[in-house]
Write a protein that holds these residues in place. Structure first.
Motif, mmCIF file in Angstrom:
data_model
loop_
_atom_site.group_PDB
_atom_site.id
_atom_site.type_symbol
_atom_site.label_atom_id
_atom_site.label_comp_id
_atom_site.label_asym_id
_atom_site.label_seq_id
_atom_site.Cartn_x
_atom_site.Cartn_y
_atom_site.Cartn_z
ATOM 1 N N ALA A 137 0.867 -1.184 0.000
ATOM 2 C CA ALA A 137 0.000 0.000 0.000
ATOM 3 C C ALA A 137 0.898 1.226 0.000
ATOM 4 O O ALA A 137 1.586 1.516 0.981
ATOM 5 N N LEU A 164 -6.585 1.765 -3.169
ATOM 6 C CA LEU A 164 -5.579 1.646 -2.123
ATOM 7 C C LEU A 164 -6.182 0.824 -0.990
ATOM 8 O O LEU A 164 -7.068 1.282 -0.278
ATOM 9 N N LEU A 166 -5.711 -0.807 2.393
ATOM 10 C CA LEU A 166 -4.878 -0.828 3.592
ATOM 11 C C LEU A 166 -5.053 -2.121 4.380
ATOM 12 O O LEU A 166 -4.182 -2.481 5.181
ATOM 13 N N ASP A 169 -3.062 -4.647 2.227
ATOM 14 C CA ASP A 169 -1.755 -4.065 1.903
ATOM 15 C C ASP A 169 -1.442 -4.209 0.407
ATOM 16 O O ASP A 169 -0.478 -4.866 0.003
ATOM 17 N N THR A 171 -2.001 -2.074 -3.674
ATOM 18 C CA THR A 171 -2.339 -0.867 -4.433
ATOM 19 C C THR A 171 -2.622 -1.264 -5.872
ATOM 20 O O THR A 171 -1.815 -1.972 -6.487
#
Length: 222
Positions: A137, A164, A166, A169, A171
């Motif tokens: 991320a 994104l 979180l 983790d 992207t």
């Protein structure tokens, strides 16, 4: 101009559109049938409309309706929409352009010429777009830009964060970049290995197994 000559010109134009331009470049057989059928169907309807009192107004309305048709069974990319629009335009020119004489044929040639140049593989041939799923991320845009540049080994034009995550983790990004030249292939592979944290001298099986964790590529064009 004789309507028979325009019909013949339309058939030649759509044959060039499909068999000389579209299919050799994109190799999608299902759209060959779609382009041919749409063109001939619009040609037939526009010939009937042009010979009746309802005239060109309804023909233009038909063109507007057909131009927004989307095939729901599969995704159509933007360049395929352009060919679809060209098939419609050529069909309408063949059916309604008798009063314009040779200008109608000239407009058909113009449509084909624009597609031949605008969709030529040599035009912006190094420009690429990829969707990447990274196993980190990234909060910092500069760090993300540098990481993607090292990963692809290419000059990055733009990076857009699509998602994104979180929690997991990761992207998801859309990257536009210039593909490296052929003589830089080895350097590109080394930079990609470094970005992925792989040992170039290590076990090959481990490297292959590690790549899918770092990135997944989608949507490359040519």
């Amino acid at each position: 101009m004789d309507q028979t000559l325009l019909i013949a010109a339309d058939l030649v134009a759509v044959a060039l559109l499909v068999f000389a331009l579209y299919f050799p470049r994109h190799r999608r057989r299902d759209l060959v049938v779609a382009y041919l059928t749409v063109n001939v169907g619009v040609l037939a309807v526009s010939v009937v409309l042009g010979s009746s009192t309802i005239g060109a107004g309804l023909g233009l309305g038909l063109f507007g309706v057909l131009s927004i048709i989307r095939l729901r069974s599969s995704e159509i990319e933007q360049h395929e929409v352009a060919y679809y629009f060209a098939a419609l335009a050529i069909g309408l020119l063949g059916g309604l352009g008798a009063r314009l004489g040779w200008l109608t044929i000239g407009l058909m040639v113009l449509v084909l010429a624009v597609l031949a140049i605008g969709d030529h593989p040599a035009l912006f041939r190094r420009s690429r777009q990829q969707v990447l799923v990274l196993d980190r991320a990234f909060h910092d845009e500069r760090e993300l830009h540098d990481h993607v540049g090292a990963l692809l080994g290419a000059r990055i034009r733009s990076v857009r964060v699509d998602e994104l995550d979180l929690v997991n983790d990761s992207t998801t990004v859309t990257v536009r970049f210039d593909a490296p030249r052929a003589n830089r292939a080895d350097a590109t592979a080394r930079r990609a290995s470094q970005a992925l944290g792989l040992d170039a001298s290590g076990d090959g099986a481990a490297a292959v197994g590690a790549v899918p964790r770092a990135a997944r590529f989608e949507g490359a064009r040519r």
